[in-house]
Design an enzyme around this catalytic site. Structure first.
Site, short mmCIF file in Angstrom:
data_model
loop_
_atom_site.label_atom_id
_atom_site.label_comp_id
_atom_site.label_asym_id
_atom_site.label_seq_id
_atom_site.Cartn_x
_atom_site.Cartn_y
_atom_site.Cartn_z
N LYS A 212 0.87 -1.12 0.00
CA LYS A 212 0.10 -0.14 0.05
C LYS A 212 0.85 1.28 0.09
CE LYS A 212 -3.57 2.14 2.93
NZ LYS A 212 -4.60 1.75 3.93
N GLU A 218 10.54 -4.58 4.62
CA GLU A 218 10.78 -6.01 4.18
C GLU A 218 10.34 -6.21 2.66
OE1 GLU A 218 9.18 -4.81 6.71
OE2 GLU A 218 9.20 -6.24 8.40
N GLY A 273 -5.03 -2.36 5.26
CA GLY A 273 -4.27 -3.47 4.57
C GLY A 273 -4.85 -5.11 4.82
N ARG A 274 -5.15 -5.10 6.04
CA ARG A 274 -6.08 -6.46 6.28
C ARG A 274 -7.18 -6.44 5.63
NH1 ARG A 274 -5.02 -3.28 10.43
NH2 ARG A 274 -6.56 -2.32 11.72
N GLU A 359 -5.08 -7.52 15.05
CA GLU A 359 -4.61 -6.13 14.67
C GLU A 359 -5.77 -5.03 14.52
OE1 GLU A 359 -1.20 -5.98 11.67
OE2 GLU A 359 -2.69 -5.02 10.64
N HIS A 390 -4.84 -34.31 17.44
CA HIS A 390 -3.53 -35.09 17.59
C HIS A 390 -2.37 -34.37 18.40
CE1 HIS A 390 -5.13 -38.43 15.61
NE2 HIS A 390 -5.73 -37.63 14.93
N LYS A 510 7.72 -0.71 12.50
CA LYS A 510 8.21 -0.10 11.14
C LYS A 510 9.47 0.65 11.25
CE LYS A 510 4.38 -1.26 8.13
NZ LYS A 510 3.53 -0.66 7.00
C1 G6Q Z 1 -2.57 -4.09 7.90
C2 G6Q Z 1 -1.39 -3.59 8.33
C3 G6Q Z 1 -0.21 -4.30 8.01
C4 G6Q Z 1 0.16 -3.75 6.55
C5 G6Q Z 1 1.78 -4.17 6.40
C6 G6Q Z 1 2.07 -3.94 4.87
O1 G6Q Z 1 -3.69 -3.78 8.13
O2 G6Q Z 1 -1.34 -2.13 8.03
O3 G6Q Z 1 -0.05 -5.56 8.09
O4 G6Q Z 1 -0.49 -4.64 5.46
O5 G6Q Z 1 2.30 -3.67 7.19
O6 G6Q Z 1 2.01 -2.89 4.50
P1 G6Q Z 1 2.19 -2.16 3.20
O7 G6Q Z 1 1.15 -2.69 2.09
O8 G6Q Z 1 2.23 -0.74 2.94
O9 G6Q Z 1 3.48 -2.61 2.58
#
Ligand code: G6Q
Length: 549
Positions: A212, A218, A273-274, A359, A390, A510
């Protein structure tokens, strides 16, 4: 004040006090009695929508419990909050954003306004662009730099830009084009990228950089290393345009990376994001299953959205799931919820729901800025059945903790094989039965069990479960299931009066590592300014890093 937000403290509400009193009255009532008193309970406490059947009868609730929980939902203004979300109000108050993942699956003709602008045409423009792209990859019309067709898709993203696509790809694998190989790289640990690419031909590989913000450490680190891997093989910088596309809200950074913004799929700040995988973040999934199946999935989301928005709360799946979960969380003191899908394809669902729920509702400050004096979001965990039986089910049956469980199963299997499916489902049904009703010491004795084993082989029961059944795992069923949980989280967040749509804890992570990254780059042990534990660990790391160098 945003619609439905409240200034009355949750625990000061008469509806809360009524639930607390009611808890004292029924906390020891056993599911055995509830079922004995009401032979129709199993049919009565069930509700169906969007292809999902929810049996919530094996919960420690009476009609009175449900009445009181529903009264609480009304008192906090849940109905108004739902309308505020669907209406594009800026209910994510700490980031001053609308919360419109529901717009990602709105029908073409719908109108949802954000700051006076209808966002739905933009959503469909992106979906159409994704479909055109997915078709070109699937048909072989899009070729790599050397003219070879693309056979491998590697999605690079993390958190919300990874967990949704990977979960849904695994879930819908049976509908995927098996000639395509899909991989998902998220971890900054180089092992993730190295292992994901080691057997791939760069000339046949497409990377989707899903971020986003397009600044996440990462993802950007992995994307740069992927570009180097590609260019080492193909030489020519121009190859980047053929082998990289982006999903992002940040066109500037996408262009700076060298990706043609023509090959960027956009989304908006009103999608968290989620909550983002039904939109452009799902482009890898769309390539795998094709645009038609993808649209069927959106149809499933939409059916659950409509149900959530319009069904009376007493027959509303997300509302019931949310209220019952809150009953255990806040009154029984349950700390966790287990998600137990009896379907191998849903193996990643617990991790996906873990992020979605934890989250969103892992917050202790109310919308009004005060510390809560009640429990908020539970720990979410789980594994597919029957494997978990199990392993950890022992604790659910006979441990000292109360663990409400959601069992998820399907009437039909996608892989008929002898009597496997009946055996799988028999286990699901048997587990919920055993958890609810247990086995008394008398019953154990009657089986002829030696006396010294009797207490160990008895089961108290009264362990609550929901069972969610659907006919078959289809794209639409998956959409409905995910939307069910999204809205369940919303219901709970609304009652807890917290913002389910920010994630400051993630933002902290972050930023935190960057200072140490600079120190590691400098490698100067004299300049470390942390506590004595962190300093010692860093010195040790620096010494061993060099030694193995
Ligand atoms: C989700 C969070 C988080 C995010 C990641 C990746 O709701 O905000 O999991 O999706 O940190 O972020 P970017 O899409 O900006 O790389």
């Amino acid at each position: 004040m945003t619609a439905g937000t409240s200034t009355i403290r949750l625990t000061q509400r008469p509806e809360w006090a009524a639930l607390a009193d009611h808890y004292e009255a029924i906390k020891d009532v056993h599911l055995r009695s509830l079922f004995a008193e009401d032979p129709g309970r199993g049919e009565r406490l069930a509700v169906e929508a969007a292809g999902l059947y929810l049996d919530y009868s094996k919960n420690r609730v009476t009609d009175e419990t449900l009445r009181l929980l529903l009264a609480l939902a009304d008192a906090v203004g849940l109905r108004e909050r739902i309308e505020a979300m669907f209406g594009g109000e800026k209910i994510n108050t700490t980031e001053r954003r609308a919360v419109l993942h529901v717009a990602l699956r709105a029908p073409r003709e719908a109108s949802i306004l954000v700051d006076g602008e209808n966002v739905v045409p933009g959503v469909h423009e992106v979906l159409d662009k994704m479909a055109g792209f997915a078709d070109r990859i699937r048909s072989g019309a899009w070729t790599g730099q050397t003219g070879k067709r693309i056979r491998n898709i590697v999605n690079i993203g993390i958190g919300g830009s990874d967990l949704g696509p990977v979960m849904a790809y695994e879930a819908l694998r049976s509908y995927a084009d098996r000639d395509l190989t899909l991989r998902f790289v998220s971890n900054i640990d180089g092992t993730d990228l190295v292992e994901a690419t080691r057997d791939l031909d760069p000339a046949e590989t497409l990377f989707i950089v899903a971020s986003k913000t397009f600044t996440t450490l990462e993802t950007m680190t992995n994307a740069r290393s992927a570009r180097e891997w590609l260019l080492r093989a193909l030489g020519d910088e121009a190859a980047v345009a053929k082998h990289f596309v982006a999903v992002s809200t940040n066109a500037e950074e996408v262009a700076a990376f060298g990706i043609d913004t023509e090959n960027m799929f956009g989304f908006w700040d009103w999608v968290g994001g989620r909550y983002s995988y039904p939109g452009a973040i799902g482009v890898s999934l769309m390539i795998a299953i094709g645009p038609d199946r993808y649209r069927e999935m959106l149809g499933g989301f939409r059916a659950m959205d409509e149900h959530f928005r319009t069904a009376p709360f007493g027959q509303n799946l997300p509302v019931l799931l949310g209220l019952i979960g809150l009953w255990y969380d806040d009154f029984f003191g349950a700390e966790t919820v287990a998600i137990l899908p009896y379907d191998q394809y849903l193996g990643r669902l617990p991790s996906y729901l873990q992020q979605l729920d934890m989250e969103s509702n892992g917050k202790h400050i109310t919308l009004g800025g005060e510390r809560v004096d009640y429990q908020t979001g539970p720990v979410i965990w789980g594994q597919p059945g029957t494997n978990g039986q199990h392993a950890f089910y022992q604790l659910i049956h006979q441990g000292t903790k109360l663990i409400p469980c959601d069992f998820i199963g399907f009437a039909q299997t996608l892989n008929p094989l002898g009597n496997h499916h009946d055996l799988l489902m028999a286990n699901l049904f048997a587990q919920t039965e055993a958890l609810a009703f247990g086995k008394t010491t008398e019953e154990v004795r009657a089986e002829g069990v030696p006396e010294f084993q009797v207490p160990h082989r008895a089961f108290e029961g009264n362990r609550p479960t929901n069972t969610i059944l659907a006919e078959r795992l289809t794209p639409a069923t998956l959409g409905a299931l995910v939307a069910l949980y999204e809205h369940k989280v919303f219901v709970q967040g609304t009652i807890w009066n917290i913002n389910s749509f920010d994630q400051w804890g993630v933002e902290l992570g972050k930023a935190l590592a960057m200072r140490i990254v600079r120190e590691l780059d400098a490698g100067d042990v004299a300049q470390l300014g942390h506590d004595s534990s962190t300093n010692t660990l860093l010195r040790r790391y620096l010494a061993q890093r060099t030694a193995s160098g």
